[in-house]
Enzyme design. Structure first.
Site, PDB file in Angstrom:
ATOM      1  N   GLU A 260      -8.602  -5.335 -10.064  1.00  0.00           N
ATOM      2  CA  GLU A 260      -9.365  -4.698  -8.983  1.00  0.00           C
ATOM      3  C   GLU A 260      -9.733  -3.296  -9.414  1.00  0.00           C
ATOM      4  O   GLU A 260      -9.426  -2.872 -10.533  1.00  0.00           O
ATOM      5  CB  GLU A 260      -8.527  -4.663  -7.699  1.00  0.00           C
ATOM      6  CG  GLU A 260      -7.212  -3.920  -7.849  1.00  0.00           C
ATOM      7  CD  GLU A 260      -6.326  -4.005  -6.615  1.00  0.00           C
ATOM      8  OE1 GLU A 260      -6.831  -4.304  -5.526  1.00  0.00           O
ATOM      9  OE2 GLU A 260      -5.114  -3.751  -6.747  1.00  0.00           O
TER      10      GLU A 260
ATOM     11  N   LEU B  61      -4.108  -5.389  -4.096  1.00  0.00           N
ATOM     12  CA  LEU B  61      -3.926  -5.026  -2.700  1.00  0.00           C
ATOM     13  C   LEU B  61      -4.717  -5.988  -1.809  1.00  0.00           C
ATOM     14  O   LEU B  61      -5.851  -6.338  -2.134  1.00  0.00           O
ATOM     15  CB  LEU B  61      -4.428  -3.594  -2.473  1.00  0.00           C
ATOM     16  CG  LEU B  61      -4.229  -3.034  -1.069  1.00  0.00           C
ATOM     17  CD1 LEU B  61      -2.761  -2.710  -0.835  1.00  0.00           C
ATOM     18  CD2 LEU B  61      -5.080  -1.790  -0.853  1.00  0.00           C
TER      19      LEU B  61
ATOM     20  N   LYS C 105       0.850  -1.201   0.000  1.00  0.00           N
ATOM     21  CA  LYS C 105       0.000   0.000   0.000  1.00  0.00           C
ATOM     22  C   LYS C 105       0.883   1.249   0.000  1.00  0.00           C
ATOM     23  O   LYS C 105       0.979   1.987   0.988  1.00  0.00           O
ATOM     24  CB  LYS C 105      -0.969  -0.013   1.182  1.00  0.00           C
ATOM     25  CG  LYS C 105      -2.168   0.915   0.968  1.00  0.00           C
ATOM     26  CD  LYS C 105      -3.239   0.654   2.015  1.00  0.00           C
ATOM     27  CE  LYS C 105      -4.414   1.602   1.864  1.00  0.00           C
ATOM     28  NZ  LYS C 105      -5.169   1.407   0.624  1.00  0.00           N
TER      29      LYS C 105
END
Length: 290
Positions: free
Chosen positions: A182, A207, A148
């Site tokens: 995603e 993630l 992240k």
């Protein structure tokens, strides 16, 4: 009351908060961040977020700025000083301040920590008003999307493209295979043409979403099956339902993608059930307590 931020050991008014221009987060994007939903004075899925923060920091060889217990105290103090009980907390850890040079500082410097919080609208109660639309775009991000990182320029450009088309999110896909990865800042799910709940399996390409993990725990407890096999853009276009998850989207129905309806273009029964399931998790599930 003025907004208060935590910046490297001090609580300061946000208009006066500042970091050094040679902070490596500013110069190189050399840092990690987390966003946590604050509901009823409780940080939702706090342990998941702190664990992900520690994992991301480890992956870029950056130490925690303080112990997890001390960080918890800072998070609560920031919320208390801002008198926020329903909001969104942002924390960022960078490699700190050093003369600009691409390698890590030869002499380690203290990591820099910034924490802020802001009020957000109450948790949604009307799923019909919570439905939205998305666009699709090739996934142009770096290869380690499981970290992240504050390096978010491709995500910013994708979100801006979505906004310019009246949508809230861009669903990203691998150009070579057509496989969906995603959202630009969310996990993407479908209810496929067979009625199976599906999202991509976890690896370095996406993630490890905390809301994704929390929802999976709730699905397991409720005896609801889901599938982590990849699906393509074509599979997505045949889906009965679609939704996104994140700390700010919770479970959000997507009823239109690239201008075309998903299924019949209405909020479906599966997403409706999951929306209610996750609302209970946020509002009162003891496993979610800080």
């Amino acid at each position: 009351m003025s907004k208060i931020a935590y910046v490297n050991g001090r609580y300061v008014r946000q208009p006066e908060a500042a970091v050094n221009i040679e902070d490596r987060g500013y110069q190189f994007g050399d840092g990690i961040y987390e966003v946590v939903h604050l509901y009823g004075g409780r940080y939702v899925d706090e342990d998941l977020h702190l664990a992900r923060l520690e994992r991301s920091l480890k992956e870029i060889r950056l130490p925690m700025p303080m112990s997890r217990a001390a960080l918890r105290l800072v998070l609560r103090e920031v919320a208390r000083r801002n008198r926020v009980t329903e909001g969104l907390l942002y924390m960022q850890v960078t490699r700190g301040v050093a003369r600009r040079d691409h390698p890590f500082p030869a002499k380690p410097v203290p990591p820099a920590l910034v924490v802020t919080v802001k009020r957000i609208p109450p948790y949604p109660t009307d799923i019909e008003k919570w439905q939205s639309s998305c666009i699709t775009l090739p996934d142009l991000r770096w290869a380690r999307r499981d970290i992240k990182s504050v390096n978010l320029l491709p995500n910013v450009l994708a979100r801006q493209a979505a906004r310019e088309k009246g949508s809230i999110e861009a669903i990203l896909y691998d150009e070579a295979t057509g496989v969906v990865t995603e959202g630009a800042a969310t996990t993407f799910w479908i209810v496929d043409e067979r009625g199976a709940i599906r999202t991509r399996f976890q690896d370095h390409v996406i993630l490890p979403g905390c809301t994704r993990a929390a929802l999976m725990t709730e699905l397991k407890a409720a005896g609801i099956a889901w599938d982590e096999t990849p699906f393509t853009i074509e599979d997505m276009r045949k889906a009965r339902e679609a939704f996104i998850t994140s700390a700010t989207s919770f479970v959000r129905p997507i009823t239109k993608i690239d201008g075309a309806p998903v299924g019949d273009g209405k909020v479906g029964p599966v997403v409706r059930r999951l929306f209610d399931l996750f609302a209970r998790h946020v509002k009162g599930d003891l496993r979610n307590a800080a």
